[in-house]
Design a protein around this motif. Structure first.
Motif, mmCIF file in Angstrom:
data_model
loop_
_atom_site.group_PDB
_atom_site.id
_atom_site.type_symbol
_atom_site.label_atom_id
_atom_site.label_comp_id
_atom_site.label_asym_id
_atom_site.label_seq_id
_atom_site.Cartn_x
_atom_site.Cartn_y
_atom_site.Cartn_z
ATOM 1 N N ASN A 1 109.807 37.628 -32.842
ATOM 2 C CA ASN A 1 109.157 36.954 -31.715
ATOM 3 C C ASN A 1 108.443 35.659 -32.084
ATOM 4 O O ASN A 1 107.919 34.979 -31.197
ATOM 5 N N ILE A 2 108.406 35.314 -33.349
ATOM 6 C CA ILE A 2 107.689 34.103 -33.727
ATOM 7 C C ILE A 2 108.510 32.862 -33.360
ATOM 8 O O ILE A 2 109.731 32.928 -33.199
ATOM 9 N N ALA A 3 107.825 31.738 -33.219
ATOM 10 C CA ALA A 3 108.493 30.497 -32.839
ATOM 11 C C ALA A 3 109.330 29.950 -33.997
ATOM 12 O O ALA A 3 109.143 30.323 -35.162
ATOM 13 N N ASP A 4 110.252 29.060 -33.675
ATOM 14 C CA ASP A 4 111.145 28.497 -34.694
ATOM 15 C C ASP A 4 110.406 27.690 -35.745
ATOM 16 O O ASP A 4 110.910 27.504 -36.860
ATOM 17 N N ASN A 5 109.217 27.179 -35.416
ATOM 18 C CA ASN A 5 108.481 26.363 -36.384
ATOM 19 C C ASN A 5 107.369 27.150 -37.076
ATOM 20 O O ASN A 5 106.466 26.569 -37.659
ATOM 21 N N GLU A 6 107.437 28.489 -37.004
ATOM 22 C CA GLU A 6 106.433 29.345 -37.644
ATOM 23 C C GLU A 6 107.048 30.152 -38.772
ATOM 24 O O GLU A 6 108.265 30.326 -38.858
ATOM 25 N N LEU A 7 106.190 30.654 -39.647
ATOM 26 C CA LEU A 7 106.598 31.497 -40.768
ATOM 27 C C LEU A 7 105.973 32.873 -40.633
ATOM 28 O O LEU A 7 104.808 33.005 -40.261
ATOM 29 N N SER A 8 106.736 33.909 -40.951
ATOM 30 C CA SER A 8 106.178 35.264 -40.961
ATOM 31 C C SER A 8 105.648 35.619 -42.342
ATOM 32 O O SER A 8 104.830 36.528 -42.494
ATOM 33 N N GLY B 1 104.149 24.949 -37.100
ATOM 34 C CA GLY B 1 103.465 26.052 -36.423
ATOM 35 C C GLY B 1 102.661 26.927 -37.359
ATOM 36 O O GLY B 1 101.846 27.724 -36.919
ATOM 37 N N GLY B 2 102.912 26.791 -38.666
ATOM 38 C CA GLY B 2 102.133 27.537 -39.647
ATOM 39 C C GLY B 2 102.534 28.990 -39.768
ATOM 40 O O GLY B 2 103.639 29.400 -39.402
ATOM 41 N N LEU B 3 101.605 29.788 -40.268
ATOM 42 C CA LEU B 3 101.841 31.203 -40.539
ATOM 43 C C LEU B 3 101.511 32.043 -39.315
ATOM 44 O O LEU B 3 100.498 31.826 -38.654
ATOM 45 N N ASN B 4 102.378 32.996 -39.011
ATOM 46 C CA ASN B 4 102.153 33.923 -37.893
ATOM 47 C C ASN B 4 102.442 35.328 -38.380
ATOM 48 O O ASN B 4 103.599 35.743 -38.489
ATOM 49 N N THR B 5 101.398 36.084 -38.711
ATOM 50 C CA THR B 5 101.558 37.459 -39.183
ATOM 51 C C THR B 5 101.127 38.469 -38.136
ATOM 52 O O THR B 5 101.066 39.670 -38.415
#
Length: 285
Positions: free
Chosen positions: A30-37, A20-24
């Protein structure tokens, strides 16, 4: 004494998918399990985390201030540009002066025959065989350069100019010779200038300063130019690149991917940077 059991209900969870990549943008919870903050010194490769390879100093010279790099992939040579627009060959851990750019704009280059064509805002230049040559009959102003259908192509304002087929020195148009130099206006009187060109398979995508984008397919005299969007922002001359089956373009606040749709070969742009738009806004010009 009785041992504390405050950690008795702790559950260990292992994640192995970061596709899911980076989610800032979203809150951490609230980010998905396959994302990074947050990601420090890592990159995502095939959905997995990989340590960034890093870098090291390969040359240091206090007598020059370097401002750009040109890679001659055909001769496997590195050329460096300093703030005075002089070009040096970097070889055997030393710099050898090769001349001066004809312009002062941001450098673009393209592999050609046995060397590399260079555009810097003035006339085109050709580095090959250890020599930097100015292409005398090339356009007076060249802001970018690329190769299409055996022609050297450069652009300025809203005009694309093509050399003769297979001849970087031929910039004279002849009405009775389809292989001679040609030119094409992109977006007649739409108020924008070309700021980026990139390839998508055998076609070209052209981005303008007014956020209009165009698709050039085919070869002269059978080429076809079509508008594909009016909200596609390209930040600078190096802000668009072909990537797998799409072209990615970086704007002031977003990254968009332009790809072919299933409708008669049409193209459309999709915003792929929504989850990191705040980081994109902080990028330097």
């Amino acid at each position: 004494m009785r041992l504390a059991n405050k950690h008795a209900n702790v559950q260990n969870i292992r994640y192995s998918d970061f596709s899911g990549g980076l989610n800032t943008t979203d809150a951490v919870e609230n980010i998905a399990d396959n994302e990074l903050s947050q990601a420090v010194n890592v990159e995502i490769y095939k959905g997995q985390l990989k340590t960034v390879a890093g870098n090291k100093a390969v040359y240091k010279d206090t007598s020059v201030t370097l401002d750009g790099i040109i890679y001659d992939s055909i001769e496997d040579k590195i050329l460096l540009v300093d703030t005075s627009h002089k070009i040096y060959l970097f070889d055997d851990d030393k710099l050898t002066s090769k001349g001066t750019l004809t312009g002062t704009a941001e450098v673009q280059y393209a592999a050609w025959e046995d060397g590399v064509i260079i555009a810097s805002g003035g006339k085109l230049q050709y580095y090959h065989g250890g020599v930097l040559e100015t292409i005398a009959d090339s356009p007076e102003v060249s802001r970018g350069v690329f190769i299409k259908n055996g022609r050297v192509c450069t652009f300025y304002d809203d005009i694309l100019k093509f050399s003769g087929v297979g001849d970087e020195t031929n910039w004279t148009q002849k009405s009775d010779d389809a292989s001679s130099s040609q030119w094409l206006q992109v977006g007649y009187k739409d108020g924008g200038a070309i700021v980026g060109v990139t390839s998508l398979s055998s076609d070209m995508l052209i981005f303008k300063s007014n956020r209009h984008a165009y698709h050039l397919s085919g070869a002269y005299p059978d080429w076809s130019l079509a508008e594909i969007g009016r909200q596609i922002d390209c930040k600078t001359y190096h802000a668009c690149v072909a990537l797998a089956g799409s072209a990615c373009v970086l704007g002031e606040t977003r990254v968009q991917a332009v790809m072919t749709t299933n409708r008669y070969g049409d193209m459309m742009a999709t915003d792929i940077g929504q989850k990191v738009y705040q980081d994109i806004e902080k990028l330097p010009v």
